[in-house]
Scaffold this motif. Structure first.
Motif, PDB file in Angstrom:
ATOM      1  N   UNK A 111       0.822  -1.226   0.000  1.00 44.31           N
ATOM      2  CA  UNK A 111       0.000   0.000   0.000  1.00 44.31           C
ATOM      3  C   UNK A 111       0.849   1.266   0.000  1.00 44.31           C
ATOM      4  N   UNK A 112       1.933   1.254   0.791  1.00 47.04           N
ATOM      5  CA  UNK A 112       2.827   2.423   0.820  1.00 47.04           C
ATOM      6  C   UNK A 112       3.543   2.605  -0.510  1.00 47.04           C
ATOM      7  N   UNK A 113       3.952   1.482  -1.121  1.00 48.28           N
ATOM      8  CA  UNK A 113       4.626   1.557  -2.419  1.00 48.28           C
ATOM      9  C   UNK A 113       3.683   2.115  -3.482  1.00 48.28           C
ATOM     10  N   UNK A 114       2.431   1.669  -3.447  1.00 47.58           N
ATOM     11  CA  UNK A 114       1.433   2.174  -4.398  1.00 47.58           C
ATOM     12  C   UNK A 114       1.228   3.668  -4.206  1.00 47.58           C
ATOM     13  N   UNK A 150       2.144   9.284  -5.948  1.00 50.11           N
ATOM     14  CA  UNK A 150       2.692  10.621  -5.691  1.00 50.11           C
ATOM     15  C   UNK A 150       3.785  10.969  -6.706  1.00 50.11           C
ATOM     16  N   UNK A 151       4.619   9.963  -7.043  1.00 46.07           N
ATOM     17  CA  UNK A 151       5.700  10.192  -8.002  1.00 46.07           C
ATOM     18  C   UNK A 151       5.140  10.498  -9.385  1.00 46.07           C
ATOM     19  N   UNK A 152       4.070   9.827  -9.757  1.00 49.06           N
ATOM     20  CA  UNK A 152       3.426  10.084 -11.049  1.00 49.06           C
ATOM     21  C   UNK A 152       2.874  11.504 -11.097  1.00 49.06           C
ATOM     22  N   UNK A 178       7.429   4.594 -17.074  1.00 51.85           N
ATOM     23  CA  UNK A 178       7.984   3.520 -16.243  1.00 51.85           C
ATOM     24  C   UNK A 178       7.214   3.394 -14.933  1.00 51.85           C
ATOM     25  N   UNK A 179       6.960   4.531 -14.293  1.00 54.37           N
ATOM     26  CA  UNK A 179       6.250   4.512 -13.012  1.00 54.37           C
ATOM     27  C   UNK A 179       4.810   4.040 -13.166  1.00 54.37           C
ATOM     28  N   UNK A 180       4.177   4.415 -14.279  1.00 56.14           N
ATOM     29  CA  UNK A 180       2.808   3.945 -14.518  1.00 56.14           C
ATOM     30  C   UNK A 180       2.778   2.432 -14.696  1.00 56.14           C
ATOM     31  N   UNK A 181       3.789   1.915 -15.389  1.00 61.03           N
ATOM     32  CA  UNK A 181       3.869   0.469 -15.602  1.00 61.03           C
ATOM     33  C   UNK A 181       4.082  -0.257 -14.269  1.00 61.03           C
ATOM     34  N   UNK A 182       5.004   0.256 -13.463  1.00 62.69           N
ATOM     35  CA  UNK A 182       5.271  -0.363 -12.151  1.00 62.69           C
ATOM     36  C   UNK A 182       4.037  -0.255 -11.261  1.00 62.69           C
ATOM     37  N   UNK A 183       3.379   0.913 -11.297  1.00 65.16           N
ATOM     38  CA  UNK A 183       2.179   1.116 -10.479  1.00 65.16           C
ATOM     39  C   UNK A 183       1.088   0.114 -10.846  1.00 65.16           C
ATOM     40  N   UNK A 184       0.923  -0.118 -12.136  1.00 64.77           N
ATOM     41  CA  UNK A 184      -0.094  -1.071 -12.587  1.00 64.77           C
ATOM     42  C   UNK A 184       0.189  -2.466 -12.032  1.00 64.77           C
ATOM     43  N   UNK A 185       1.468  -2.873 -12.067  1.00 64.99           N
ATOM     44  CA  UNK A 185       1.843  -4.192 -11.539  1.00 64.99           C
ATOM     45  C   UNK A 185       1.625  -4.263 -10.028  1.00 64.99           C
ATOM     46  N   UNK A 186       2.026  -3.189  -9.324  1.00 66.34           N
ATOM     47  CA  UNK A 186       1.871  -3.165  -7.869  1.00 66.34           C
ATOM     48  C   UNK A 186       0.396  -3.187  -7.477  1.00 66.34           C
TER      49      UNK A 186
END
Length: 270
Positions: free
Chosen positions: A41-44, A49-51, A146-154
């Motif tokens: 949850x914190x990583x998401x 926030x980074x996006x 990149x962050x959107x892709x990682x966010x989707x996986x997370x």
């Protein structure tokens, strides 16, 4: 009559302690489920926030490029106006009557020429900055992708874990909410405050081996006796947690084995 009231009071304290301990068990189970989810949850949240930061940065660069474009257009307009002035001065120079007029017009022509050079320099600098900003946008958009892709996986990973534990957590939360209705507001508020400040989330603990089950500091015998009597809510003087007798909440305490006394050796003379 007084005895009945006393027994009712004692029973009320017992019920409060039992309800608090049961509530703690529900909340600890919810904590366990949260631990299963880990830091996802914190990583998401961090990725979201980074996006937003990337999007804000990209928009800022785009706004700056637009301002630079407006500046270039303005400077080009200034250059055209100054060239018209120079042409006008050149025409006037051809018809001058004395050296004083000639010198004045030459000065004005030179001034306009310098202003044109300055404007052209500003245009070059603005174009260079536009290129730099455009390059920054490309890098920022790559980071955003990149962050959107990682966010989707997370999010998928988190959703899988949440879906597995959602029903269990909802059931426990409902039980905890129902149980809270049986606890008076003052005791419940004190318990939640203690639990919030406790490192492991324990607001109420049993006495274990003559020590507090939260901080493991030794409890004086008289204090232990008061806890076993269940006449009042007692907190640990070290960590502030509520303490309860394990027997009251059905927790079997491990028996402490008595130390084996060493056998006395017989002397040769005996």
């Amino acid at each position: 009559m007084a005895t009945e009231k006393k027994n009712d009071k004692e029973r009320s304290v017992e019920e409060r302690l039992q309800n608090l301990y049961q509530l703690q068990s529900y909340l600890s189970e919810i904590d366990r489920i949260k631990i299963l989810r880990g830091e996802l949850p914190n990583e998401v949240k961090d990725l979201e926030d980074e996006i937003i930061r990337y999007q804000t940065r990209i928009q800022k660069y785009k706004d700056e490029i637009e301002e630079l474009k407006n500046l270039v257009a303005q400077k080009k307009g200034d250059i055209n106006e100054r060239r018209i002035k120079i042409e006008k001065y050149e025409e006037q120079i051809n018809n001058v009557r004395n050296n004083r007029e000639f010198a004045f017009l030459e000065k004005e022509k030179e001034f306009e020429g310098l202003e044109i050079e300055l404007a052209e320099k500003n245009i070059r600098e603005a174009n260079e900055k536009q290129e730099q900003k455009a390059a920054e946008i490309v890098r920022a958009e790559e980071g955003l992708a990149d962050n959107k892709h990682i966010l989707e996986e997370k999010r998928k990973e988190l959703e899988e874990i949440v879906s597995e534990t959602r029903m269990e957590e909802e059931n426990i939360r409902m039980k905890a909410k129902d149980l809270e209705q049986k606890i008076d507001d003052y005791t419940l508020a004190a318990f939640k405050r203690i639990r919030k400040n406790a490192r492991n989330g324990l607001g109420i603990v049993t006495v274990q081996r003559s020590a507090c089950g939260g901080c493991f500091n030794r409890i004086p015998p008289q204090r232990q006796l008061e806890i076993k009597m269940h006449k009042k809510v007692i907190v640990c003087e070290y960590c502030g947690r509520i303490m309860v007798d394990g027997a009251l909440v059905g927790e079997v305490q491990p028996e402490v084995e008595a130390p084996v006394k060493p056998k006395r050796k017989l002397s040769k003379n005996s």
